[in-house]
Design a protein around this motif. Structure first.
Motif, PDB file in Angstrom:
ATOM      1  N   ALA A   1      65.084  47.589  78.513  1.00 10.41           N
ATOM      2  CA  ALA A   1      65.381  46.786  78.970  1.00 10.41           C
ATOM      3  C   ALA A   1      65.562  45.692  78.300  1.00 10.41           C
ATOM      4  N   LEU A   2      65.252  44.984  77.264  1.00  9.38           N
ATOM      5  CA  LEU A   2      65.337  44.000  76.278  1.00  9.38           C
ATOM      6  C   LEU A   2      66.483  44.858  75.528  1.00  9.38           C
ATOM      7  N   GLY A   3      66.815  45.349  74.686  1.00 10.29           N
ATOM      8  CA  GLY A   3      68.454  46.102  74.230  1.00 10.29           C
ATOM      9  C   GLY A   3      67.811  46.724  73.232  1.00 10.29           C
ATOM     10  N   CYS A   4      66.756  46.747  72.678  1.00  5.23           N
ATOM     11  CA  CYS A   4      65.941  47.380  71.728  1.00  5.23           C
ATOM     12  C   CYS A   4      66.602  49.371  71.531  1.00  5.23           C
ATOM     13  N   THR A   5      67.694  49.656  69.891  1.00  2.23           N
ATOM     14  CA  THR A   5      68.151  50.160  69.651  1.00  2.23           C
ATOM     15  C   THR A   5      67.129  51.141  69.021  1.00  2.23           C
ATOM     16  N   ASP A   6      67.145  52.343  68.604  1.00  4.00           N
ATOM     17  CA  ASP A   6      66.098  53.285  67.804  1.00  4.00           C
ATOM     18  C   ASP A   6      66.681  53.189  66.583  1.00  4.00           C
TER      19      ASP A   6
ATOM     20  N   VAL B   1      57.125  57.504  61.835  1.00  2.00           N
ATOM     21  CA  VAL B   1      57.709  56.773  62.101  1.00  2.00           C
ATOM     22  C   VAL B   1      58.965  57.669  62.451  1.00  2.00           C
ATOM     23  N   GLU B   2      59.087  58.738  62.182  1.00  4.51           N
ATOM     24  CA  GLU B   2      60.021  59.686  62.820  1.00  4.51           C
ATOM     25  C   GLU B   2      59.836  60.068  63.509  1.00  4.51           C
ATOM     26  N   GLU B   3      58.458  60.463  63.805  1.00  3.90           N
ATOM     27  CA  GLU B   3      58.399  60.793  65.879  1.00  3.90           C
ATOM     28  C   GLU B   3      57.609  59.869  67.204  1.00  3.90           C
ATOM     29  N   CYS B   4      57.701  58.540  66.245  1.00  4.18           N
ATOM     30  CA  CYS B   4      57.616  57.369  67.363  1.00  4.18           C
ATOM     31  C   CYS B   4      58.956  57.078  67.821  1.00  4.18           C
ATOM     32  N   ILE B   5      59.397  56.834  66.804  1.00  2.12           N
ATOM     33  CA  ILE B   5      61.575  57.532  67.584  1.00  2.12           C
ATOM     34  C   ILE B   5      62.007  58.272  67.756  1.00  2.12           C
ATOM     35  N   LEU B   6      61.845  59.381  67.625  1.00  2.00           N
ATOM     36  CA  LEU B   6      62.404  60.652  68.360  1.00  2.00           C
ATOM     37  C   LEU B   6      61.714  60.053  69.803  1.00  2.00           C
ATOM     38  N   TRP B   7      60.732  60.306  69.798  1.00  2.00           N
ATOM     39  CA  TRP B   7      60.074  59.279  71.388  1.00  2.00           C
ATOM     40  C   TRP B   7      60.592  58.324  72.570  1.00  2.00           C
ATOM     41  N   LEU B   8      60.836  57.340  71.306  1.00  2.00           N
ATOM     42  CA  LEU B   8      61.770  56.746  72.384  1.00  2.00           C
ATOM     43  C   LEU B   8      63.200  56.563  72.619  1.00  2.00           C
ATOM     44  N   SER B   9      63.813  57.361  71.751  1.00  2.00           N
ATOM     45  CA  SER B   9      64.812  58.132  71.828  1.00  2.00           C
ATOM     46  C   SER B   9      64.841  58.920  73.598  1.00  2.00           C
ATOM     47  N   ILE B  10      64.283  59.666  73.399  1.00  2.00           N
ATOM     48  CA  ILE B  10      64.211  60.821  74.621  1.00  2.00           C
ATOM     49  C   ILE B  10      63.724  59.539  75.672  1.00  2.00           C
TER      50      ILE B  10
ATOM     51  N   VAL C   1      67.804  47.844  84.137  1.00  3.93           N
ATOM     52  CA  VAL C   1      68.242  46.957  83.543  1.00  3.93           C
ATOM     53  C   VAL C   1      68.407  46.500  82.047  1.00  3.93           C
ATOM     54  N   ARG C   2      69.607  46.827  81.320  1.00  3.22           N
ATOM     55  CA  ARG C   2      69.242  46.857  79.899  1.00  3.22           C
ATOM     56  C   ARG C   2      69.773  44.959  79.933  1.00  3.22           C
ATOM     57  N   TRP C   3      69.679  44.640  79.005  1.00  2.00           N
ATOM     58  CA  TRP C   3      70.047  43.268  78.212  1.00  2.00           C
ATOM     59  C   TRP C   3      70.916  43.561  77.346  1.00  2.00           C
ATOM     60  N   SER C   4      71.195  44.512  77.170  1.00  2.00           N
ATOM     61  CA  SER C   4      72.166  44.608  75.779  1.00  2.00           C
ATOM     62  C   SER C   4      73.451  44.904  75.766  1.00  2.00           C
ATOM     63  N   SER C   5      74.818  44.958  75.741  1.00  7.63           N
ATOM     64  CA  SER C   5      75.814  45.660  76.002  1.00  7.63           C
ATOM     65  C   SER C   5      75.709  47.304  74.896  1.00  7.63           C
ATOM     66  N   THR C   6      75.234  47.347  73.208  1.00  3.26           N
ATOM     67  CA  THR C   6      74.543  47.872  72.415  1.00  3.26           C
ATOM     68  C   THR C   6      73.916  49.284  72.957  1.00  3.26           C
ATOM     69  N   PRO C   7      74.813  50.591  72.360  1.00  2.08           N
ATOM     70  CA  PRO C   7      73.805  52.459  72.996  1.00  2.08           C
ATOM     71  C   PRO C   7      72.700  52.242  72.315  1.00  2.08           C
ATOM     72  N   PRO C   8      71.261  52.586  73.249  1.00  2.00           N
ATOM     73  CA  PRO C   8      69.632  52.229  72.572  1.00  2.00           C
ATOM     74  C   PRO C   8      69.636  53.329  71.978  1.00  2.00           C
ATOM     75  N   VAL C   9      71.102  54.288  71.781  1.00  2.00           N
ATOM     76  CA  VAL C   9      70.264  55.058  71.008  1.00  2.00           C
ATOM     77  C   VAL C   9      71.951  55.852  70.011  1.00  2.00           C
ATOM     78  N   SER C  10      71.471  56.477  68.803  1.00  2.00           N
ATOM     79  CA  SER C  10      72.637  56.102  67.953  1.00  2.00           C
ATOM     80  C   SER C  10      73.596  57.689  68.315  1.00  2.00           C
ATOM     81  N   ASP C  11      74.804  57.847  67.948  1.00  2.00           N
ATOM     82  CA  ASP C  11      75.875  59.502  68.807  1.00  2.00           C
ATOM     83  C   ASP C  11      75.204  59.938  68.352  1.00  2.00           C
ATOM     84  N   GLU C  12      74.266  60.648  67.494  1.00  2.00           N
ATOM     85  CA  GLU C  12      73.793  62.138  67.254  1.00  2.00           C
ATOM     86  C   GLU C  12      72.599  62.450  67.756  1.00  2.00           C
ATOM     87  N   GLU C  13      71.454  61.344  67.547  1.00  2.00           N
ATOM     88  CA  GLU C  13      70.514  61.726  69.127  1.00  2.00           C
ATOM     89  C   GLU C  13      71.006  61.635  70.416  1.00  2.00           C
ATOM     90  N   ARG C  14      71.929  61.218  70.972  1.00  2.00           N
ATOM     91  CA  ARG C  14      71.828  60.978  72.204  1.00  2.00           C
ATOM     92  C   ARG C  14      72.705  62.583  72.405  1.00  2.00           C
TER      93      ARG C  14
END
Length: 162
Positions: free
Chosen positions: A18-23, A61-70, A84-97
């Protein structure tokens, strides 16, 4: 009410989304913390509660980011708008998506359309085989499935809480 570690993690992930963080942004933060040598406090229970301090490991770190990406991709699979997301930046990379969207979408479809709270692990392993060319161990797949269903329960509850 006490929350489980999984519920706290999902709640933090939903808030980060919601705050607009990305992986990638969160990965950078965790890597910076790891490289600075900061110690994190964890609690383990072996008949009693023990507080432990430890350094962050690269695989954590990698496992945490994977879980957040999921979690982020699961939110993307919900009928709009759940969060509602407060950023137009995609939350995850295209590769992970690309790797995880089908996995999360299968579970979201079962949850919303068929009212299910579980899928056969083999179905999800077949999805992994089709997308990334290999499937994880059944216990790992089941754990990731539980993360998706639990996230759906947080962002879009379908049944009354017991």
């Amino acid at each position: 009410m006490w929350l489980t570690v999984e519920e706290e993690f999902i709640s933090a992930g939903v808030n980060a989304y919601a705050l607009g963080c990305t992986d990638e942004g969160l990965r950078k933060e965790l890597v910076d913390m790891k490289e600075s040598g900061v110690e994190i406090e964890g609690i383990q229970s072996y008949g009693g509660t023990t507080s432990l301090k430890s350094k962050i490991a690269s695989e954590e770190v990698e496992e945490c980011i994977l879980w957040l990406s999921i979690i982020f991709i699961t939110i993307l699979c919900t009928p709009q708008p759940t969060i509602v997301r407060w950023s137009s930046t995609p939350p995850v990379s295209d590769e992970e998506r690309l790797k995880w969207k089908g996995f999360c979408a299968l579970i979201a479809n079962a949850y919303y359309v068929r009212g299910m709270a579980w899928l056969p692990v083999k179905t999800l392993q077949l999805e992994q085989m089709a997308v990334v060319g290999h499937a994880e161990e059944p216990s790992v797949v089941a754990s990731r499935m539980r993360l998706v269903f639990s996230t759906l329960e947080v962002v879009s509850p379908q049944w009354p809480r017991v």
